[in-house]
Design an enzyme around this catalytic site. Structure first.
Site, mmCIF file in Angstrom:
data_model
loop_
_atom_site.group_PDB
_atom_site.id
_atom_site.type_symbol
_atom_site.label_atom_id
_atom_site.label_comp_id
_atom_site.label_asym_id
_atom_site.label_seq_id
_atom_site.Cartn_x
_atom_site.Cartn_y
_atom_site.Cartn_z
ATOM 1 C CB ALA A 331 -1.121 -0.320 1.076
ATOM 2 C CD1 TRP A 334 -1.661 1.431 -5.768
ATOM 3 C CD2 TRP A 334 -1.728 2.930 -4.312
ATOM 4 N NE1 TRP A 334 -2.956 2.616 -6.174
ATOM 5 C CE2 TRP A 334 -3.055 3.491 -5.559
ATOM 6 C CE3 TRP A 334 -1.961 4.421 -3.712
ATOM 7 C CZ2 TRP A 334 -3.888 4.633 -5.558
ATOM 8 C CZ3 TRP A 334 -3.203 5.149 -3.635
ATOM 9 C CH2 TRP A 334 -4.087 5.055 -4.884
ATOM 10 C CG HIS A 335 -0.140 6.184 -0.715
ATOM 11 N ND1 HIS A 335 0.418 4.647 -0.325
ATOM 12 C CD2 HIS A 335 -0.147 7.199 -1.001
ATOM 13 C CE1 HIS A 335 -1.681 5.016 -0.140
ATOM 14 N NE2 HIS A 335 -2.066 6.345 -0.552
ATOM 15 N N GLY A 336 3.761 5.836 -4.141
ATOM 16 C CA GLY A 336 4.257 6.195 -5.096
ATOM 17 C C GLY A 336 5.484 5.385 -5.121
ATOM 18 C CG PHE A 471 -0.222 9.195 -5.292
ATOM 19 C CD1 PHE A 471 0.966 9.429 -5.003
ATOM 20 C CD2 PHE A 471 -0.809 9.976 -3.779
ATOM 21 C CE1 PHE A 471 2.034 10.451 -3.371
ATOM 22 C CE2 PHE A 471 -0.345 10.860 -2.831
ATOM 23 C CZ PHE A 471 0.729 11.237 -2.440
#
Lengths: 471, 380
Positions: A331, A334-336, A471
């Site tokens: 997770a 996923w943000h960067g 993102f």
């Protein structure tokens, strides 16, 4: 085309007029899809090929997965390719992950490989990746992938109408930054002849205005201070750095929840209800509670499609901890495409594992609610330091300076924190038993008046992009 | 994330969604359509009418003799409108123009309007000029912010220098920073050298029709160092923003004109400007529109053309300028508009291509005061 721009205003006026005209005909979804593709293509028309390709493949996979005799799940992992249905699902998952990997993580991989080669003294350098990240790719690939998995699991019947399915993937209010909708919540709403009530209009307007206020008046306001302090952390005292971290915590909340509110508001004016994405996260009394309230559609996506398939909490304590760790790291990633996001995910995973049992104890329950909220907020803020800093070394520098108590001169914009305090109080009341006070009609009207006056007087409509767009 | 979390989550989100009872939002203020109506009406009343009107009364500026708006308020059209209202009530003649009339190199008492007032022996001419106000911007200024001077006598200054090149005539195609973009036509007719985003242009249009926006710009310019509220609060963390609002507008500060050197001392070179013909000029087209607009508002218009420093021009350029000047005269006479062509002055009285020194303004005022057309026009 940001929601708070004139371009979008003009676009929406036309899109909405067309929607109202066509909503009782079979062209409704075609119109919505055209509008959505126009909206997406506005950033870069080439991105359209990407979303159309992804949509077409998942549509086809959905049809292949949906054969009536083949519905239902087996115990075999979904990436097993011995069974045709699993093969189709694997194709969908790999395709979406490859798209994400190529466009979002190629640069990260090449950078890290080059660092590794240089560390190992291998005379090899991979040319740096200059691929432009297609906006919203993390959101629509997850939405589309979620659909394939749901169909595979037999939880949702594949959509036969390609236009309708493509509209579900590309529905413009939530295309760029969510909420990440499930097929079972959004697709049934894309029916011709959907009804728009007066409440839908007023709710949509309320949501949009509050979202606009959060973004333009609050998030962009806080961004000025945060950017300044985080841009040169070595020049600021520990108090300033603490304040900037608090400010960022609220900035990212206002920014993202503001976008979501606007998205929900726009959809609501079309009679479509999007899923709740934020539920007063800074009133959470623990980390578990926080993740129930923050970016709800993403955390539930990871829960349903990563954590539970991994094994969830059914395989003993150690494995449960491991799955939480893996889920949160993914997770974070996923943000960067950066190590700092992985560290951010790791930090939350560790916090979540360590406090998981503690939060259930009677002792924890005895701590006053406000203290638990403050403790949770400060842990979340610790994570935001990694999230916002340029890199891990900068984050460590900020933390060192904060805990060393360095610097004497501090800049703490009093007005800014007074506004935050008022909003936090509002949220505390909202999530308490005194919530009914906020339903008092004169108070609601007065609050909306204040919001509108603030928007009209103190803000200039700017062009600051939303944080979650990256993102 | 254990089973209880999942079940409670499902309970919270999915069940509500599936039953079509999706939560309204995490915390947004929710109004019904009727409540929206109740909100919008007083809001419009407060923001669009009460706020601007109250502010207009509250804020004072001391406009003694020969008052002119300070130069840093040149983009504050709210203030211009306020000054126009005051001048419209207190002065019989309004003088409009660019920095030549505003008097960029001279003090408040040495500008052309001030020198005319000296000759009239009373405060008769109000200086409503604005630095950088080219003809296209002048038309915008009059159209959107100048209604208060209707029915007045207006001296309109035409500075031919705006026509010395296609670039400054705004008929060129190359983009450059144009003075007073907020007064330009935003879409039609299209000015090829002016580009701004839809956002900016839409904001400008809003400002013209929603008085609170120009008032906000005014507050920002006057009290917050041209910063918006958010930026100011961050830059001044411990200051009270409301304490900044003194409700007093300062006049332009005096300039020591003895320090200003003439164009030769400043070593300005001779120019071979091409000049845009009157028929091709965009600026002239808008100057004509300004005249027509004033006439439609029952203004009595008098045109002052020049000055232009002839010594700074090559003979060829000067010849072209003279042709242009005579074309202007022909047009003015054909349209029965009173005018005054500023005569050439001694070379040392020019600061640059058009601005005179204090003594130069004195000479222009004297000449105007001996001009029968002007005297008749001003005496009527």
């Amino acid at each position: 085309m940001l929601f708070h721009t004139w371009h979008f205003f003009l676009f929406f006026a036309i899109a909405y007029a067309g929607f109202l005209l066509l909503k009782k005909t079979r062209y409704m979804n075609l119109w919505l899809l055209t509008a959505s593709y126009f909206f997406y293509g506005w950033w870069n028309p080439l991105y359209l090929f990407l979303i159309i390709y992804s949509t077409a493949l998942d549509y086809y996979v959905g049809l292949k997965l949906d054969h009536p005799s083949r519905r239902g799940t087996t115990n075999a992992p979904f990436f097993c390719i011995r069974e045709p249905r699993k093969m189709w699902l694997t194709l969908s998952v790999i395709n979406n992950l490859l798209l994400l990997g190529f466009f979002k993580y190629a640069g990260f991989v090449t950078d890290n490989l080059n660092t590794l080669f240089s560390w190992l003294n291998v005379g090899l350098t991979i040319p740096p990746s200059n691929i432009l990240l297609p906006i919203g790719i993390s959101f629509f690939t997850f939405q589309s992938m979620g659909y394939s998995i749901d169909v595979y699991r037999g939880q949702f019947q594949a959509e036969k109408n390609f236009i309708k399915f493509a509209t579900f993937v590309a529905f413009f209010p939530q295309l760029i930054a969510g909420p990440i909708e499930r097929a079972r919540t959004l697709l049934p709403q894309l029916q011709r002849g959907c009804r728009i009530s007066a409440t839908d209009i007023s709710d949509g307007l309320s949501l949009f205005m509050v979202g606009l206020f959060k973004k333009v008046a609050l998030a962009d306001f806080l961004a000025i201070y945060v950017d300044r302090v985080y841009g040169a952390p070595a020049n600021y005292s520990s108090l300033s750095l603490v304040c900037a971290t608090y400010a960022f915590a609220w900035q990212i909340y206002f920014d993202f929840s503001g976008y979501t509110d606007m998205a929900c508001g726009l959809a609501r004016t079309m009679g479509i209800r999007l899923t709740l994405n934020f539920d007063n996260p800074y009133t959470a009394t623990g980390l578990r509670d926080f993740w129930r309230r923050w970016h709800i559609t993403l955390s539930s996506w990871f829960r349903d499609y990563v954590y539970i398939p991994l094994g969830g909490n059914r395989q003993g304590k150690i494995l449960t901890c491991l799955y939480i760790l893996l889920t949160m790291i993914i997770a974070g990633f996923w943000h960067g495409a950066a190590w700092k996001f992985i560290l951010w995910g790791l930090l939350h995973a560790v916090g979540r594992i360590l406090t998981g049992d503690l939060e259930k104890t009677a002792l924890y329950e005895k701590i006053p609610r406000l203290a638990r909220q403050l403790l949770t907020f400060h842990f979340v803020c610790l994570g935001w330091v990694f999230f916002r800093a340029e890199g891990i070394s900068e984050a460590m520098l900020i933390l060192r300076r904060i805990f060393a108590g360095t610097g004497s001169s501090s800049e703490v914009p009093v007005v800014m924190f007074a506004i935050i305090a008022v909003i936090w109080m509002y949220q505390l009341i909202f999530s308490s038993r005194a919530k009914k006070i906020l339903d008092w009609q004169p108070l609601r009207i007065a609050l909306m008046l204040l919001i509108l006056i603030y928007l009209m007087i103190f803000t200039t409509v700017g062009h600051e992009p939303f944080i979650y767009f990256q993102f | 994330m254990n089973r209880s979390f999942i079940s409670s989550f499902d309970e919270m989100i999915m069940v509500k969604v599936m039953k079509n009872q999706a939560p309204f939002s995490s915390n947004a203020v929710r109004l019904s359509l009727r409540e929206w109506a109740v909100t919008i009406i007083p809001l419009a009343l407060v923001v669009l009418i009460i706020f601007p009107l109250t502010w207009r009364r509250l804020e004072k500026f001391e406009h003694g003799a020969n008052f002119r708006l300070a130069q840093h308020y040149r983009d504050d059209y709210w203030l211009f409108a306020k000054w126009a209202r005051t001048a419209g009530k207190e002065y019989p003649i309004i003088f409009l123009g660019d920095s030549v009339i505003w008097g960029i190199y001279v003090g408040n008492d040495s500008t052309l309007p001030a020198q005319l007032n000296n000759l009239f022996g009373k405060n008769k001419v109000a200086n409503l000029a604005i630095d950088g106000l080219h003809c296209v911007a002048l038309e915008g200024l009059l159209k959107y912010y100048g209604a208060a001077i209707s029915h007045k006598k207006v001296i309109l200054h035409f500075n031919p220098l705006w026509l010395y090149s296609r670039k400054f005539d705004l008929s060129g195609e190359k983009e450059f920073p144009i003075h007073h973009p907020r007064l330009l036509p935003q879409w039609l007719p299209r000015i090829k050298s002016y580009h701004d985003s839809l956002e900016v242009k839409a904001g400008i249009i809003q400002e013209r029709y929603l008085p609170h926006i120009s008032l906000i710009n005014h507050l920002r310019l006057c009290y917050f160092g041209n910063q918006n509220f958010s930026q100011w609060v961050v830059d001044n963390p411990y200051k009270n923003p409301f304490a900044q609002i003194s409700l007093k507008i300062h006049a332009a500060s005096e300039k020591n004109s003895s320090e200003v050197k003439n164009w030769r001392e400043r070593k300005l070179g001779i120019q071979n400007w091409q000049w845009v013909s009157l028929t091709d000029s965009f600026q002239w087209k808008y100057f004509v529109k300004s005249i027509k607009l004033l006439q439609s508002r029952a203004n009595k218009v008098f045109i002052m053309v020049g000055p232009v420093n002839p010594y700074m021009l090559t003979p060829e350029s000067l010849r072209r300028y003279r042709t242009l000047q005579s074309d202007i005269v022909v047009w003015l006479e054909k349209n029965h508009i009173d005018y005054f062509i500023v005569p050439d002055m001694p070379s040392h009285l020019y600061v640059d291509a058009s601005h005179p020194l204090k003594e130069g303004y004195g000479i222009i005022a004297q000449r105007m005061f001996t001009d029968d057309t002007f005297l008749n026009w001003s005496a009527e």
